[in-house]
Motif scaffolding. Structure first.
Motif, mmCIF file in Angstrom:
data_model
loop_
_atom_site.group_PDB
_atom_site.id
_atom_site.type_symbol
_atom_site.label_atom_id
_atom_site.label_comp_id
_atom_site.label_asym_id
_atom_site.label_seq_id
_atom_site.Cartn_x
_atom_site.Cartn_y
_atom_site.Cartn_z
ATOM 1 N N SER A 6 0.843 -1.191 0.000
ATOM 2 C CA SER A 6 0.000 0.000 0.000
ATOM 3 C C SER A 6 0.876 1.236 0.000
ATOM 4 O O SER A 6 2.093 1.154 0.168
ATOM 5 C CB SER A 6 -0.922 -0.002 1.227
ATOM 6 O OG SER A 6 -0.146 0.024 2.413
ATOM 7 N N GLY A 8 0.820 3.715 -2.512
ATOM 8 C CA GLY A 8 1.033 4.338 -3.807
ATOM 9 C C GLY A 8 0.152 5.555 -3.999
ATOM 10 O O GLY A 8 -0.749 5.825 -3.206
ATOM 11 N N GLY A 9 0.420 6.290 -5.056
ATOM 12 C CA GLY A 9 -0.371 7.474 -5.351
ATOM 13 C C GLY A 9 0.271 8.291 -6.443
ATOM 14 O O GLY A 9 1.213 7.850 -7.112
ATOM 15 N N LEU A 10 -0.245 9.491 -6.612
ATOM 16 C CA LEU A 10 0.255 10.433 -7.618
ATOM 17 C C LEU A 10 1.144 11.462 -6.932
ATOM 18 O O LEU A 10 0.754 12.070 -5.927
ATOM 19 C CB LEU A 10 -0.918 11.109 -8.309
ATOM 20 C CG LEU A 10 -0.589 12.231 -9.298
ATOM 21 C CD1 LEU A 10 0.218 11.681 -10.475
ATOM 22 C CD2 LEU A 10 -1.874 12.912 -9.763
ATOM 23 N N VAL A 11 2.323 11.668 -7.486
ATOM 24 C CA VAL A 11 3.269 12.616 -6.900
ATOM 25 C C VAL A 11 4.018 13.314 -8.026
ATOM 26 O O VAL A 11 4.208 12.736 -9.111
ATOM 27 C CB VAL A 11 4.245 11.898 -5.938
ATOM 28 C CG1 VAL A 11 5.079 10.872 -6.676
ATOM 29 C CG2 VAL A 11 5.103 12.879 -5.177
ATOM 30 N N LEU A 17 7.391 9.339 -1.629
ATOM 31 C CA LEU A 17 6.312 8.460 -1.196
ATOM 32 C C LEU A 17 6.918 7.359 -0.345
ATOM 33 O O LEU A 17 8.085 6.992 -0.538
ATOM 34 C CB LEU A 17 5.597 7.815 -2.390
ATOM 35 C CG LEU A 17 4.492 8.583 -3.110
ATOM 36 C CD1 LEU A 17 4.009 7.755 -4.307
ATOM 37 C CD2 LEU A 17 3.346 8.923 -2.191
ATOM 38 N N THR A 92 7.409 5.600 -12.427
ATOM 39 C CA THR A 92 5.993 5.259 -12.528
ATOM 40 C C THR A 92 5.824 3.783 -12.844
ATOM 41 O O THR A 92 6.384 3.270 -13.818
ATOM 42 C CB THR A 92 5.314 6.097 -13.621
ATOM 43 O OG1 THR A 92 5.333 7.476 -13.224
ATOM 44 C CG2 THR A 92 3.869 5.649 -13.839
ATOM 45 N N THR A 120 0.698 -1.845 -5.745
ATOM 46 C CA THR A 120 0.203 -0.503 -5.505
ATOM 47 C C THR A 120 0.792 0.424 -6.559
ATOM 48 O O THR A 120 1.989 0.380 -6.843
ATOM 49 C CB THR A 120 0.544 -0.039 -4.072
ATOM 50 O OG1 THR A 120 -0.063 1.226 -3.817
ATOM 51 C CG2 THR A 120 2.040 0.056 -3.837
ATOM 52 N N VAL A 122 2.185 3.625 -8.378
ATOM 53 C CA VAL A 122 2.895 4.885 -8.158
ATOM 54 C C VAL A 122 2.970 5.621 -9.492
ATOM 55 O O VAL A 122 3.462 5.059 -10.478
ATOM 56 C CB VAL A 122 4.312 4.639 -7.604
ATOM 57 C CG1 VAL A 122 5.100 5.943 -7.552
ATOM 58 C CG2 VAL A 122 4.241 3.996 -6.233
ATOM 59 N N THR A 123 2.473 6.831 -9.504
ATOM 60 C CA THR A 123 2.508 7.650 -10.714
ATOM 61 C C THR A 123 3.267 8.940 -10.406
ATOM 62 O O THR A 123 2.897 9.673 -9.483
ATOM 63 C CB THR A 123 1.090 7.994 -11.203
ATOM 64 O OG1 THR A 123 0.356 6.777 -11.418
ATOM 65 C CG2 THR A 123 1.146 8.772 -12.511
#
Length: 126
Positions: A6, A8-11, A17, A92, A120, A122-123
Motif C-alpha cells: 500500500s 502508492g499514489g500520484l506525486v 512516497l 511510474t 500498488t 505509483v505515478t
C-alpha cells in the motif's frame, strides 16, 4: 505468507512516497523480502530487498534507485517499507512486495520470489 502493499499514489517529480508491505512476524524470520515494479508494457524488475532477520539487516538496491530509495522494516508492526525520494517519471509503475528464501546473492532475480502481494500504483508526473 500473505502480503499487502500500500501507499502508492500520484506525486510530482522530485517528490517522495513511502510504500508499505504488511506481513506476519514469521515472515521476517524466514524470508528475504523484495520490492519490484512493473511499468506499463515492461517486464517486472527488481527495486530493492531486505534480508531475513537471521541474516542481519542487509539491503540491496537496483542501480536505478540507489541513493534515492530506502528499504526498511518495523518488526513491531510486521511491515516492510520502501521510502522513495527524488522520484522521477520513470519510476511510474505498479510496485509489488514478495518473499524469497533464495540465497542472498540472488535476491535481485524475479523468478525466485513467490507470494506476490497485490501491487500498488505509483505515478510520478513531470
Amino acid at each position: 505468507v500473505q502480503l499487502q502493499a500500500s501507499g502508492g499514489g500520484l506525486v510530482q517529480a522530485g517528490g517522495s512516497l513511502r510504500l508499505s508491505c504488511a506481513t506476519s512476524g514469521s515472515t521476517f524470520r524466514n524470508f528475504h523480502m523484495g520490492w519490484f515494479r512493473q511499468a506499463s508494457g515492461k517486464e517486472r524488475e527488481f527495486v530493492a530487498a531486505i534480508s531475513r532477520r537471521s541474516y542481519g539487516d542487509s539491503t540491496r538496491y537496483a542501480d536505478s534507485v540507489k541513493g534515492r530509495f530506502t528499504v526498511s522494516r518495523d518488526i513491531a508492526k510486521n511491515t516492510v517499507y520502501l521510502q522513495m525520494t527524488s522520484l522521477k517519471p520513470e519510476d511510474t509503475a505498479v510496485y509489488y512486495c514478495a518473499v524469497t528464501q533464495i540465497l542472498w546473492a540472488y535476491v535481485d532475480s524475479t523468478r525466485h520470489y513467490s507470494n506476490w502481494g497485490q501491487g500498488t500504483l505509483v505515478t510520478v508526473s513531470s
